[in-house]
Design a protein around this motif. Structure first.
Motif, mmCIF file in Angstrom:
data_model
loop_
_atom_site.group_PDB
_atom_site.id
_atom_site.type_symbol
_atom_site.label_atom_id
_atom_site.label_comp_id
_atom_site.label_asym_id
_atom_site.label_seq_id
_atom_site.Cartn_x
_atom_site.Cartn_y
_atom_site.Cartn_z
ATOM 1 N N PRO A 37 6.588 -5.038 1.757
ATOM 2 C CA PRO A 37 7.789 -6.110 2.094
ATOM 3 C C PRO A 37 8.731 -6.390 1.026
ATOM 4 O O PRO A 37 9.947 -6.623 1.389
ATOM 5 N N VAL A 38 8.330 -6.403 -0.145
ATOM 6 C CA VAL A 38 9.136 -6.703 -1.250
ATOM 7 C C VAL A 38 10.239 -5.517 -1.456
ATOM 8 O O VAL A 38 11.569 -5.802 -1.458
ATOM 9 N N LEU A 39 9.848 -4.211 -1.368
ATOM 10 C CA LEU A 39 10.657 -3.078 -1.607
ATOM 11 C C LEU A 39 11.864 -3.165 -0.193
ATOM 12 O O LEU A 39 12.893 -2.907 -0.425
ATOM 13 N N ALA A 40 11.104 -3.312 1.082
ATOM 14 C CA ALA A 40 12.053 -3.307 2.250
ATOM 15 C C ALA A 40 13.086 -4.498 2.071
ATOM 16 O O ALA A 40 14.299 -4.099 2.381
ATOM 17 N N ALA A 41 12.641 -5.341 1.619
ATOM 18 C CA ALA A 41 13.801 -6.724 1.454
ATOM 19 C C ALA A 41 14.774 -6.411 0.344
ATOM 20 O O ALA A 41 15.882 -6.509 0.434
ATOM 21 N N ARG A 42 14.265 -5.635 -0.711
ATOM 22 C CA ARG A 42 15.165 -5.276 -1.785
ATOM 23 C C ARG A 42 16.303 -4.388 -1.432
ATOM 24 O O ARG A 42 17.357 -4.368 -1.787
ATOM 25 N N LEU A 43 15.736 -3.259 -0.682
ATOM 26 C CA LEU A 43 16.471 -2.211 -0.298
ATOM 27 C C LEU A 43 17.363 -2.643 0.898
ATOM 28 O O LEU A 43 18.112 -1.560 1.420
ATOM 29 N N GLY A 44 16.932 -3.407 1.693
ATOM 30 C CA GLY A 44 17.644 -3.810 3.171
ATOM 31 C C GLY A 44 17.375 -2.846 4.040
ATOM 32 O O GLY A 44 18.080 -2.866 4.794
ATOM 33 N N VAL A 45 15.988 -2.445 4.054
ATOM 34 C CA VAL A 45 15.638 -1.728 5.255
ATOM 35 C C VAL A 45 14.210 -2.071 5.686
ATOM 36 O O VAL A 45 13.721 -3.135 5.134
ATOM 37 N N SER A 46 13.961 -1.475 6.821
ATOM 38 C CA SER A 46 12.477 -2.022 7.249
ATOM 39 C C SER A 46 11.305 -1.297 6.645
ATOM 40 O O SER A 46 11.493 -0.731 5.821
ATOM 41 N N ARG A 47 10.226 -1.745 6.907
ATOM 42 C CA ARG A 47 9.147 -1.487 6.111
ATOM 43 C C ARG A 47 8.707 0.117 6.595
ATOM 44 O O ARG A 47 7.946 0.713 5.813
ATOM 45 N N THR A 48 9.095 0.595 7.792
ATOM 46 C CA THR A 48 8.680 2.039 8.101
ATOM 47 C C THR A 48 9.284 3.121 7.008
ATOM 48 O O THR A 48 8.449 3.760 6.505
ATOM 49 N N PRO A 49 10.499 2.811 6.892
ATOM 50 C CA PRO A 49 11.076 4.025 5.936
ATOM 51 C C PRO A 49 10.253 3.771 4.483
ATOM 52 O O PRO A 49 10.219 4.823 3.632
ATOM 53 N N VAL A 50 9.987 2.638 4.016
ATOM 54 C CA VAL A 50 9.397 2.384 2.712
ATOM 55 C C VAL A 50 8.052 2.820 2.809
ATOM 56 O O VAL A 50 7.620 3.722 1.801
ATOM 57 N N ARG A 51 7.163 2.624 3.951
ATOM 58 C CA ARG A 51 5.967 3.331 3.962
ATOM 59 C C ARG A 51 5.915 4.850 4.036
ATOM 60 O O ARG A 51 5.142 5.704 3.183
ATOM 61 N N GLU A 52 6.811 5.424 4.373
ATOM 62 C CA GLU A 52 7.043 6.898 4.558
ATOM 63 C C GLU A 52 7.339 7.410 3.214
ATOM 64 O O GLU A 52 6.801 8.435 2.772
ATOM 65 N N ALA A 53 8.260 6.827 2.519
ATOM 66 C CA ALA A 53 8.660 7.263 1.159
ATOM 67 C C ALA A 53 7.599 7.144 0.348
ATOM 68 O O ALA A 53 7.329 7.773 -0.500
ATOM 69 N N LEU A 54 6.693 6.094 0.437
ATOM 70 C CA LEU A 54 5.695 5.787 -0.543
ATOM 71 C C LEU A 54 4.399 6.799 -0.326
ATOM 72 O O LEU A 54 3.670 7.441 -1.220
ATOM 73 N N ARG A 55 4.186 7.506 0.857
ATOM 74 C CA ARG A 55 3.363 8.287 1.359
ATOM 75 C C ARG A 55 3.819 9.709 0.604
ATOM 76 O O ARG A 55 2.895 10.552 0.085
ATOM 77 N N ARG A 56 5.157 9.927 0.541
ATOM 78 C CA ARG A 56 5.690 11.251 0.058
ATOM 79 C C ARG A 56 5.439 11.044 -1.579
ATOM 80 O O ARG A 56 5.218 12.016 -2.167
ATOM 81 N N LEU A 57 5.745 10.032 -2.330
ATOM 82 C CA LEU A 57 5.635 9.666 -3.655
ATOM 83 C C LEU A 57 4.178 9.708 -3.750
ATOM 84 O O LEU A 57 3.861 10.357 -4.923
ATOM 85 N N GLU A 58 3.355 9.600 -3.270
ATOM 86 C CA GLU A 58 1.888 9.604 -3.467
ATOM 87 C C GLU A 58 1.448 11.058 -3.164
ATOM 88 O O GLU A 58 0.481 11.393 -4.210
ATOM 89 N N ALA A 59 2.038 11.836 -2.302
ATOM 90 C CA ALA A 59 1.674 13.263 -2.545
ATOM 91 C C ALA A 59 2.076 13.943 -3.591
ATOM 92 O O ALA A 59 1.526 15.052 -4.057
ATOM 93 N N GLU A 60 3.274 13.455 -4.215
ATOM 94 C CA GLU A 60 3.791 14.005 -5.477
ATOM 95 C C GLU A 60 2.812 13.128 -6.760
ATOM 96 O O GLU A 60 2.965 13.631 -7.913
ATOM 97 N N THR A 61 1.839 12.671 -6.594
ATOM 98 C CA THR A 61 1.240 11.532 -7.368
ATOM 99 C C THR A 61 2.083 10.777 -8.210
ATOM 100 O O THR A 61 1.788 10.693 -9.666
ATOM 101 N N LEU A 62 3.141 10.535 -7.851
ATOM 102 C CA LEU A 62 4.206 9.537 -8.512
ATOM 103 C C LEU A 62 3.552 8.170 -8.445
ATOM 104 O O LEU A 62 3.903 7.129 -9.213
ATOM 105 N N VAL A 63 2.843 7.900 -7.339
ATOM 106 C CA VAL A 63 2.279 6.401 -6.907
ATOM 107 C C VAL A 63 0.715 6.851 -6.534
ATOM 108 O O VAL A 63 0.646 7.953 -6.114
ATOM 109 N N VAL A 64 0.216 5.827 -7.035
ATOM 110 C CA VAL A 64 -1.373 6.152 -6.612
ATOM 111 C C VAL A 64 -2.034 4.867 -5.743
ATOM 112 O O VAL A 64 -1.710 3.757 -6.065
ATOM 113 N N GLU A 65 -2.677 5.249 -4.815
ATOM 114 C CA GLU A 65 -3.329 4.289 -3.947
ATOM 115 C C GLU A 65 -4.588 3.438 -4.779
ATOM 116 O O GLU A 65 -5.209 4.361 -5.394
#
Length: 236
Positions: A37-65
């Motif tokens: 929610p915070v990222l979506a609000a800051r970037l001015g987008v819905s949560r869906t593209p944020v969620r998809e972007a985070l999944r891609r970053l997780e696949a690169e292990t740049l973010v961790v669950e």
């Protein structure tokens, strides 16, 4: 600095590009918790593209669950840095070797060889340019990245380049640390010049050795910065 995407940039790829850049340059700090929610609000987008972007970053292990849910920016640590740089040294050393081998095979034919000759000349120009801006870490980073891209292009080794791209995000995070350690010195300039000279001379052994020595020095700089940061955190 607050980033807001325009309506035309609201897709998952645009969000991914912004977040990846912020992770690499430290705007999003290691271990920082990332809220959709915070990222979506800051970037001015819905949560869906944020969620998809985070999944891609997780696949690169740049973010961790996290075990409790949510994700954090992947931490930076000495053990990880050493592993990343070991892989990078082998891959970039091989690319430098391949580049020198290609240069040694120049035969004056038109077409691809002309383009290759232009890249050979560009290597030396980039080193000279790096020398003039050595006190400015952002410019050194930019020129250094271009230098390595030219070596990669000269190498014409798609598999090796593809493997390097898989760890590019991690390489760039630590590269930022290493470059900042070198600001105001000529060491990084001398190291790049040694690589350029060996490639231009068409000397594969010297090119690989020079590139690996350069990466090893960058590893030492990055781990030094990490150790100092850890010591500072302990003191506080």
């Amino acid at each position: 600095m607050t980033t807001t995407l325009s309506p035309r940039q609201s897709g998952a790829r645009a969000v991914y590009d912004v977040l990846r850049t912020e992770i690499i340059d430290g705007t999003l700090a290691p271990d920082e918790r990332l809220s959709e929610p915070v990222l979506a609000a800051r970037l001015g987008v819905s949560r869906t593209p944020v969620r998809e972007a985070l999944r891609r970053l997780e696949a690169e292990t740049l973010v961790v669950e996290q075990p409790t849910g949510g994700v954090r920016v992947a931490p930076l640590d000495v053990a990880d840095a050493r592993q990343v740089y070991e892989v990078r040294a082998r891959l970039e050393g091989l690319l430098a070797r391949r580049a020198a081998e290609r240069v040694a095979g120049l035969d004056g034919r038109p077409g691809a060889d002309e383009s290759r000759a232009e890249d050979v000349e560009r290597l030396s120009r980039l080193v000279d340019l790096m020398d003039t801006v050595r006190d400015h870490d952002d410019e050194v980073l930019r020129i250094g990245a271009e230098f390595h891209a030219v070596v990669e292009r000269l190498a014409e080794d798609r598999l090796c380049a593809a493997l390097l791209r898989q760890i590019r995000g991690h390489v760039d995070r630590y590269r930022t640390l290493a470059t900042r350690e070198r600001v105001g010195t000529t060491a990084h300039v001398d190291e790049h010049r040694a690589v350029a000279r060996a490639v231009v001379d068409g000397d594969p052994d010297a090119a690989e050795d020079a590139m690996r020595a350069h990466i090893d020095q960058s590893a030492a700089m990055a781990t030094r910065a990490l150790a100092r940061a850890a010591s500072s955190d302990t003191e506080h």
